[in-house]
Every structure is written in structure tokens, then in C-alpha cells.
Design an enzyme around this catalytic site. Structure first.
Site, short mmCIF file in Angstrom:
data_model
loop_
_atom_site.label_atom_id
_atom_site.label_comp_id
_atom_site.label_asym_id
_atom_site.label_seq_id
_atom_site.Cartn_x
_atom_site.Cartn_y
_atom_site.Cartn_z
N ILE A 32 -1.08 -4.95 6.35
CA ILE A 32 -0.60 -5.43 7.65
C ILE A 32 -0.32 -4.42 8.75
O ILE A 32 -0.55 -4.42 9.71
CB ILE A 32 1.07 -5.85 7.43
CG1 ILE A 32 0.88 -7.20 6.59
CG2 ILE A 32 1.62 -6.25 8.61
CD1 ILE A 32 2.22 -8.08 6.21
N TYR A 181 11.50 -3.80 -5.86
CA TYR A 181 10.68 -3.71 -4.67
C TYR A 181 11.53 -4.69 -3.51
O TYR A 181 11.60 -4.04 -2.23
CB TYR A 181 9.36 -4.67 -4.59
CG TYR A 181 8.50 -4.51 -3.58
CD1 TYR A 181 8.26 -3.48 -2.57
CD2 TYR A 181 8.44 -6.11 -2.92
CE1 TYR A 181 7.53 -3.70 -1.66
CE2 TYR A 181 8.10 -6.06 -1.80
CZ TYR A 181 7.36 -5.11 -0.97
OH TYR A 181 6.88 -5.51 0.10
#
Length: 316
Positions: A32, A181
Site C-alpha cells: 500500500i 499484529y
């Protein structure tokens, strides 16, 4: 006609010009972050890629220059897992001001065992959150030198279902990679929200905006060889998923809007329009757990102690 009604609607394919401005994208060499950098470069701004790997940064810059005529793009070596190095990294930046930073870089591990940075922090929490926390401290003078700078924090939809364990931020007692995460990204988002509160309280010209990309899959992402390649089989196999999620080029849209759109401000979450998973960026209320100022303040204090830095001391 009012100024609001005369302002054209946001168009992800027709971005406003940003000539003369300087933007830093951490992890801008891949995923991204690459598409954030590519799209920002199309506005005429200077885009700096923060990257651990000089060779990958060179590939990313070559790809951007091949797609954006006259692109102003360069790279700086940046390792968010190495906290002592970040001050020197910022000192190596050439501009005397920075108009925006996109806190995008991150580590996502799928399997045990638990790993640590050289500073002794759990790798995902240490890189994704603590690295950006410390980096912001050293960037703040450059951001404050710009007329209306932005700190844009790239969160994750995975954080929506997680809750921080403020007594086990390093996941020593409970290490599960996907959960760790998600919690590291939630910590990042808490930081972005709390930073905005502190900036507003200080009357700073800098603002902090939190975004997330929704569901962004490699298989739905357009090819940018050698930065990103995909096979026809992968593209066809992922076609049904396109009803719910999108590619990483579209996952970049909320961050790009948060950098460029003067109407964007803190206190909201900018995310894809359709169920927070796909589509053009729009604002939505902060998730209930993300709007807890006590948890955000406790995380800030813990992060200050763990990094030995405090972005608040540089807010002007």
C-alpha cells in the site's frame, strides 16, 4: 454559491496539485505504501520513500518515474525497528519542512516464534507502533515548519476486533501472531488519535489523521514490476473477492485523501466507503474502543517510557 458547494467532490482519479510540498511515506517501496507514494507523486509534490532496503527503494522509484512524468521522488534509509537510528535518519532529510508523513510501514508475522527488535521489543509492536511513535518525535520540528502539516497513521481493519492489553503490550504472556499484529495496529491508531488531541490542545498547526485501507489483496492489485507482479491465475482466482475487498492501489486512497484534502481533520476515522472494506474513502466515527482517552493516554505514557522519546515535547 457557498464555498462548500463550489468545492468539487473528491475524485480518487483526479487528485489536486501539490507542487512544492514534501511528503514522507514510511514503507513506500512496497504494498500500500508504494501506491500511496505513486499517487502522491502524480500531484507534483516531492515524495520521499522511507525504506529499510535501498535496492527495493530504487525499484520503487524507477516504477514511479516510469508511470508519473516528471516525478519528484527520492528515498531515505529508514529502519523503524532500530529506534536509536531514527533521529539520524530524520537529520538526513534535506527539506527544512515536511508537509505530511504517512506512517505506513509495518511488519506482519504469520507464525511463531515471537521475535524481538534489536532494542528488545516484540517485533510487530516495536516496529509498527514504537518506531512510528519515536519517528514522530524527531519529525515534529519539520512538520511544525509547514503551514498545515499532517501526520497520517495507517491503521488496519484487523484492529477493529482487537483490544489492547496494557499490561502485556509486548505480548510476552500471550503471543499469537495475528492477534499481536492486530494489537500493534490498534496501538498505532490510538497514537494517531491521542496525538491529534495533544496537537489541538497545544494550538498546533499540525494535525493527526487516522485511516485504514479496508481489505486490500495482492491478487486484486495492478502489476508494478518488479515492485509487484501478479499472474493471470491469481487475478482470476481473486475475482469473487472483489465484491467485498479491493487491491492495494485502492487501499491507498484513504491515506492519500488524508494528506491532500483540506477538508479532512482529526477526530474521525477515514476508511473505504463500503462496510469499511472497499470503495472510495469517507469519514466514519471512531470505533468505540478507539475513542477511549484513558487507554490512549496510558499507551502514550508506556510508549514514552519504552522509547525514551516523547512527541509531545516537540509540539509547537
Amino acid at each position: 454559491m457557498s464555498s462548500a458547494s463550489s468545492t468539487p467532490p473528491w475524485n480518487v482519479h483526479r487528485l489536486p496539485r501539490a507542487d512544492g510540498r514534501v511528503f514522507l511515506v514510511t514503507g513506500g517501496n512496497a504494498g500500500i505504501g508504494y501506491f500511496v507514494a505513486e499517487q502522491l507523486a502524480s500531484t507534483g509534490a516531492t515524495v520521499v520513500l522511507g525504506s529499510r532496503n535501498p535496492a527495493k527503494a530504487e525499484d520503487a522509484m524507477a516504477s514511479i518515474r516510469g508511470r508519473v512524468a516528471g516525478a519528484r521522488v527520492r528515498a531515505v534509509r529508514m529502519d523503524l525497528a532500530d529506534l536509536p537510528s531514527l533521529r539520524e535518519t530524520v537529520e538526513s532529510l534535506e527539506p527544512g519542512r515536511l508537509d505530511a508523513v504517512v506512517h505506513n510501514a509495518g511488519v506482519a508475522l504469520d507464525d511463531p516464534p515471537r521475535q524481538e527488535t534489536g532494542d528488545g521489543h516484540e517485533l510487530m509492536f516495536g516496529t509498527n507502533h514504537l518506531g512510528h511513535f519515536a519517528l514522530t518525535r524527531w519529525l515534529m520540528p519539520l512538520l511544525s515548519a509547514a503551514p498545515a502539516a499532517r501526520v497520517v497513521t495507517m491503521g488496519s481493519f484487523a484492529a477493529k476486533s482487537e483490544r489492547l492489553d496494557l499490561d502485556d503490550l509486548q505480548s510476552r504472556a500471550d503471543y499469537r501472531p495475528k492477534r499481536t499484529y492486530g494489537r500493534s495496529k490498534l496501538a498505532q491508531m490510538y497514537f494517531g488519535v491521542e496525538l491529534d488531541r495533544r496537537l489541538r490542545a497545544a494550538g498546533s498547526t499540525v494535525s493527526s489523521v487516522v485511516v485504514h485501507p479496508g481489505g486490500a489483496l495482492d491478487a486484486l492489485t495492478p502489476a508494478r514490476p518488479p515492485v509487484h507482479t501478479r499472474t493471470a491465475g491469481a487475478r482470476l482466482g481473486a475475482a469473487p473477492a472483489a465484491l467485498l475487498v479491493q487491491g492495494k492501489h485502492a487501499g491507498a486512497w484513504p491515506a492519500v485523501r488524508a494528506v491532500l484534502d483540506p477538508a479532512v481533520h482529526g477526530g474521525l476515522l477515514w476508511a473505504p466507503r463500503v462496510f469499511g472494506l472497499r470503495g472510495e474513502p469517507r469519514p466514519e466515527p471512531l470505533w468505540n474502543h478507539l475513542a477511549d482517552p484513558r487507554a490512549a493516554a496510558r499507551l502514550w505514557d508506556a510508549s514514552r517510557d519504552l522509547t525514551g522519546t516523547d512527541p509531545g515535547t516537540a509540539i509547537g
